[in-house]
Design a protein around this motif. Sequence first.
Motif, PDB file in Angstrom:
ATOM      1  N   ARG A  78     -25.676  22.957  62.022  1.00  0.00           N
ATOM      2  CA  ARG A  78     -24.999  24.678  61.669  1.00  0.00           C
ATOM      3  C   ARG A  78     -23.787  23.875  62.697  1.00  0.00           C
ATOM      4  O   ARG A  78     -22.905  24.441  62.571  1.00  0.00           O
ATOM      5  N   PHE A  82     -19.612  24.381  61.825  1.00  0.00           N
ATOM      6  CA  PHE A  82     -18.668  25.148  62.919  1.00  0.00           C
ATOM      7  C   PHE A  82     -17.830  24.393  63.212  1.00  0.00           C
ATOM      8  O   PHE A  82     -16.956  24.894  62.976  1.00  0.00           O
ATOM      9  N   SER A 153     -25.046  31.613  62.358  1.00  0.00           N
ATOM     10  CA  SER A 153     -23.717  30.884  63.305  1.00  0.00           C
ATOM     11  C   SER A 153     -22.685  30.808  62.469  1.00  0.00           C
ATOM     12  O   SER A 153     -21.697  30.906  62.670  1.00  0.00           O
ATOM     13  N   THR A 157     -19.020  32.785  63.262  1.00  0.00           N
ATOM     14  CA  THR A 157     -17.576  31.627  62.963  1.00  0.00           C
ATOM     15  C   THR A 157     -17.045  32.293  62.007  1.00  0.00           C
ATOM     16  O   THR A 157     -15.481  32.780  62.244  1.00  0.00           O
ATOM     17  N   TRP A 171     -24.097  37.390  66.436  1.00  0.00           N
ATOM     18  CA  TRP A 171     -24.497  36.263  67.775  1.00  0.00           C
ATOM     19  C   TRP A 171     -25.496  37.291  68.034  1.00  0.00           C
ATOM     20  O   TRP A 171     -26.813  36.064  69.145  1.00  0.00           O
ATOM     21  N   VAL A 174     -28.584  35.989  66.285  1.00  0.00           N
ATOM     22  CA  VAL A 174     -28.256  34.825  66.200  1.00  0.00           C
ATOM     23  C   VAL A 174     -29.728  34.343  67.463  1.00  0.00           C
ATOM     24  O   VAL A 174     -30.715  33.738  67.749  1.00  0.00           O
ATOM     25  N   TYR A 194     -28.825  30.207  75.721  1.00  0.00           N
ATOM     26  CA  TYR A 194     -28.474  30.947  74.310  1.00  0.00           C
ATOM     27  C   TYR A 194     -28.616  32.973  75.218  1.00  0.00           C
ATOM     28  O   TYR A 194     -28.993  34.086  75.188  1.00  0.00           O
TER      29      TYR A 194
END
Length: 229
Positions: A78, A82, A153, A157, A171, A174, A194
């Motif tokens: 990811r 990203f 993710s 994004t 999010w 996640v 997190y």
Amino acid sequence: MDVIHWLFDAQLVIGSQVILWREVLGNLFGLASALGGMRRRAWAWPVGIAGNVLLFTVFMGAVFGTPHPVNLLGQAGRQVMFVAVSVYGWRRWRSAARDGADVGPVTPRWASWRQRAFLVVAMVGGTALLTPVFRALGSYEPVWSDAWIFVGSVLATYGMARGWTEFWLVWVAVDLVGVPLLLGAGYYASALMYVVYGAFTLAGFFVWWRVQRRTPPLASPEPGALVAT
């Protein structure tokens, strides 16, 4: 080069636990990027990319010989995604700012029902498709969690780049899965971040929601707003 070597090897020892400074710094960059995203600042994207590069080397632990000799392929993969999506988002927000937007580079808005359906189907379907792939490549169990984090993710994004207020809720989904996975794999700094992200993303959702309520609705749908491509 000495600075690079120091950054690559530097460790923080807490009791019997070893945490790489790269993991700490990468997550701090991520938090700064999230703060910039909440405030709708274009600099959030390059700051996030810097964190992605650092975290990629952390989550490929078996490759880079880190204190955590396991690979979290979803976490590492990811970071690559990203970077690609962040370049798109950065260009999109900068383009909107140049076009004369006086409320920031992006105006928060709700996704359409069709776009929401796309997010749900992509989240569930992408996780189901990638789980056996990650398992075959030797990702850490439970592999479905790694796949869920990867897919969510990317979607979150992308939703941020499009200006969908719902991306904050993706999010949250996640983070709920990411905390136990990272704790089990020994990535304590990332697990702690997190937890922070979870609270932060809820706050971000309400911030964007308030901005959206104060902003007049668009007269017509944004060109290309449907994300089927």
